[in-house]
Write a protein that holds these residues in place. Sequence first.
Motif, mmCIF file in Angstrom:
data_model
loop_
_atom_site.group_PDB
_atom_site.id
_atom_site.type_symbol
_atom_site.label_atom_id
_atom_site.label_comp_id
_atom_site.label_asym_id
_atom_site.label_seq_id
_atom_site.Cartn_x
_atom_site.Cartn_y
_atom_site.Cartn_z
ATOM 1 N N ASP A 35 0.871 -1.170 0.000
ATOM 2 C CA ASP A 35 0.000 0.000 0.000
ATOM 3 C C ASP A 35 0.907 1.219 0.000
ATOM 4 O O ASP A 35 1.728 1.390 0.926
ATOM 5 C CB ASP A 35 -0.898 0.013 1.235
ATOM 6 C CG ASP A 35 -1.908 -1.122 1.214
ATOM 7 O OD1 ASP A 35 -2.942 -0.969 0.555
ATOM 8 O OD2 ASP A 35 -1.627 -2.170 1.850
ATOM 9 N N ILE A 36 0.755 2.041 -1.000
ATOM 10 C CA ILE A 36 1.651 3.188 -1.168
ATOM 11 C C ILE A 36 0.813 4.438 -1.411
ATOM 12 O O ILE A 36 -0.129 4.429 -2.214
ATOM 13 C CB ILE A 36 2.618 2.975 -2.354
ATOM 14 C CG1 ILE A 36 3.446 1.697 -2.145
ATOM 15 C CG2 ILE A 36 3.521 4.188 -2.548
ATOM 16 C CD1 ILE A 36 4.214 1.276 -3.377
ATOM 17 N N ALA A 37 1.156 5.519 -0.721
ATOM 18 C CA ALA A 37 0.537 6.817 -0.964
ATOM 19 C C ALA A 37 1.650 7.842 -1.101
ATOM 20 O O ALA A 37 2.547 7.922 -0.242
ATOM 21 C CB ALA A 37 -0.405 7.196 0.176
ATOM 22 N N LEU A 38 1.632 8.607 -2.164
ATOM 23 C CA LEU A 38 2.669 9.629 -2.369
ATOM 24 C C LEU A 38 2.067 10.835 -3.073
ATOM 25 O O LEU A 38 1.057 10.740 -3.764
ATOM 26 C CB LEU A 38 3.857 9.065 -3.155
ATOM 27 C CG LEU A 38 3.606 8.427 -4.535
ATOM 28 C CD1 LEU A 38 3.602 9.450 -5.641
ATOM 29 C CD2 LEU A 38 4.665 7.374 -4.813
ATOM 30 N N GLN A 39 2.746 11.963 -2.892
ATOM 31 C CA GLN A 39 2.282 13.201 -3.508
ATOM 32 C C GLN A 39 3.468 14.146 -3.651
ATOM 33 O O GLN A 39 4.335 14.208 -2.781
ATOM 34 C CB GLN A 39 1.181 13.854 -2.658
ATOM 35 C CG GLN A 39 0.607 15.109 -3.281
ATOM 36 C CD GLN A 39 -0.602 15.619 -2.517
ATOM 37 O OE1 GLN A 39 -1.064 14.976 -1.574
ATOM 38 N NE2 GLN A 39 -1.120 16.766 -2.927
ATOM 39 N N LYS A 40 3.449 14.884 -4.740
ATOM 40 C CA LYS A 40 4.505 15.876 -4.943
ATOM 41 C C LYS A 40 4.241 17.089 -4.074
ATOM 42 O O LYS A 40 3.128 17.604 -4.015
ATOM 43 C CB LYS A 40 4.564 16.313 -6.409
ATOM 44 C CG LYS A 40 5.635 15.603 -7.210
ATOM 45 C CD LYS A 40 6.029 16.396 -8.443
ATOM 46 C CE LYS A 40 7.329 15.830 -8.998
ATOM 47 N NZ LYS A 40 7.832 16.635 -10.116
#
Length: 905
Positions: free
Chosen positions: A706-711
């Motif tokens: 489970d991965i969550a990323l944001q610039k």
Amino acid sequence: MSAAARWYLAGIAMLSLMLVATHFAMQVSAQQEAKKVVASWAKESELSIGDVRYRMLKGVLTLIDVRLNSEHAKLSVPVVSLHGNLSSLSGKEPAVAYVEIRGAHISLTATALKGIQAHETAWMPVLFHQLWNSAQRIGLYDLDFELLPEAGNFFPHQSSTINLAHLESSRTSGMRHVEGLAHWLGSEIKLETDEVLKGEASYVVGGSLIWKDLDASDFLDKILGLTALPGELNGQVNWKQKRDDQASYIINGETEIQDLTNQNKSGSLVWGGTLVGGKWHGDVVSVDWPLAMFSSQLPEFQGHKLVAGRLAGPLQLSGNLKQWKMATTEAKVSHISYRREASVREAFSEWRMESIQIANARVRWPGRHFYAKEVKLMSGNPVIDAGSFKSTLKSTHQAWAVDVDKINLNQITPNIRLSKGFLNLPMLEGGGSLKRNGKLQLKLQTLASDGEALAENWSVSGAGILGSTGERGLKFEIKAKKAGLVRFRSLLPEMIRRDASGISGDVDLQLHLAVDSAVWEASGEASVTDAHLQYDGEQWYAKAVKIGLDKIGSGLQEQNIRQVDVQGWKYQTALHPLHQSEMNEGVGAIDVADAASKDVSAEAWHIQELLLRKGRISVGHADAIWAQNAEISVKNFRPGLAAPVEMNAVLGGGSFVMKGQLMWVSAMPELNKAKIWIRDVLPFFMNDWLKVSGMPEFVRGRLYADIALQKSETGPYKGLGYLRLQHGLLGPVLTSNDPLLSRVGFNVHDIFLSLQKAGAVRLRVPLQAEGAVGNVLGDALIQAMKLEMANQGHFTKSVDVTRGRLLSSIRLHGRGSLSQNERVRLRNVIREMKKNPKQAVELKPQLNASLQAAKQIERARYTQQLIEKFLVGRGISRTRIFPVWPGKQHRSSSSTSGIGIVTIP
């Protein structure tokens, strides 16, 4: 001496003195009379005369510094000598035997020149008019004759000076003979003529004008106002003038000029006709006459000027110095070349045409009107600038009015100039018409082959008025079948066409195009089958691409594309080992910086929906599949703005789901933010990459993430990931070139054993880095492993050798389905697993060493998939089923091969 003699001599002396005194008195009187006569001439002719000298004994009247300054003529003569009877000079027909003029300068406008041709001499001083008609002999020496340009006249364009070395006229027995020699534009011109003088019922004038080595460049530029064409003009004009009621000239001649595009080819004009009252009527026969001289006056086509062309055929020419008309029943222009003026040589800056055949045509000049019954264009590659239609037909000075009843186009290969390149159409044929008011009708289709099916089929049809707006503008329909995708290379997005070494595919197109004054708009549908793009180490293929165009064009704030639907796509990239990726980090950084510098956010386009369906991703070779059944959806895709994106794929037999936002601000799109879910993924797809990277391959296990990323606003990605490898098992240990030794301090096998707890490896992976998403995730994973190993005090443990229990065994299948007996045995396994809900099993290969390894691996994986599908279909979760990758350790001397279903301790 006697007194008588002395008186005789004295008388003679006195008589002589009286005669001398009388002579001087008469000379003074004659001088005064001459001044009065000359003053009368000067006043009547608006002449300025500096001084007058008369020699009575010699009968010579000398005029010094004679000047004239009128509207159409200027005259400056240092000395004019008149030989004759002074008493006759005051009459209308002065009895002058000889007139001599030296060192004069005469300037004439086109109007004055026209007057000479028509025997109209109102511009000429009365003195010279009378002298020309009455003098027995006239001699002009070293005279500069300047032609002056005049508004509204065609000839000359710039001032030009003819040096008259000599011109001599003599009258004998009612005839006048004139001959002369002049120098003009580097040429020696000879003139000779005979004239029957007035008083006869009719008279005939005959003469010739011969020129040789005339500078063509100066003549075309300064005299005719045409494009300078270096070369030489040679020719001769012979004429006869027969007079009854009105003067007329019969003129015949021939001129040749070298064609600079072909040094071995010269063109010629042969003409003949009459000049009556300043009006010309005649015939001209052109043989390969170079047309480059007319470049500055002929129409331009989208910035392309005529630089070469040869005219052949009979022409009828009529007109005067202000207006010319040309007509032809049949003429041909061949070897045509148009060139676009550009600071840098570019593709299709020059286009050529084999020939243009013209039937029943008329041209008016300088009105710039062209009419033809029929025009045939053969074998050309015209360039059409899609960015500007406003100046399709224009001249340097003013627009041409073109009126053609019928246009035939044969073997025409159009090239459409776009903002990022060219759209090169195939050879077309057809026709249409173009009216003086700009009304255009056009219909073209692909040139048919003799008895052969067309490889691609195009048709273009349309009508409207050039330069008009609204409904009166041009409307076209463009259709194409099986057109080569490579023709549309310039229309492809930069990220697709950039660096592509090969492009192939078949395009079907139906486009509605509207040209409104200086802009164009288009809408329609396009589809591509078997699209294939080849890059250095990469390939992209799509079975079908459908594109819906709502509105695109040159005058729009945004290019609106309704939908791009890609089906059956495949992407294959090269296999880069982990240690090679590290060595190429510098190159990658340069590439990223270069890509970032290519800001596309200023470009105005909008894809309402982008769909990629039934795709697969391969690494290394086509059969090394990492992901399949991949579906990607992007909504409202615009440069510089975030667009929602979703992706679903089968990854290693499990599922990959991503939802996020996509941004396109440089040469390649990138994720702005994303959430990624990975479930039940068998890591076998990475084995080739692990092997070439120097790491042990996976033998067993399932991946979950489970991965969550944001610039962030400052640029780097921030986020958090959770990774779990359930019941993982690695192959033989490889430590000599393991790339994790230098990155983490331990090899992969030690890291795996240290981190595995209760049958699973779990990692919390913080994300904070710049770069591509894949690199960010990879670097974050390494850092997480390094931190976890540090927290454990570099502790490693041995491999658990506890063996599981064999529940059943299924023979290897190469194709087909499970047998009834195998289904019964698998139902027993299902009952056993349902009794023990936490029990997991592995599908362990049992291979025969005598069979080919690759074939055994294929059959083993196929059989594992049959078993897994059967178990899952009857309620057993994939999280409890762990296929084992077939390896050397599973090969034995047993004659049977199969898949053992073994419990995992």
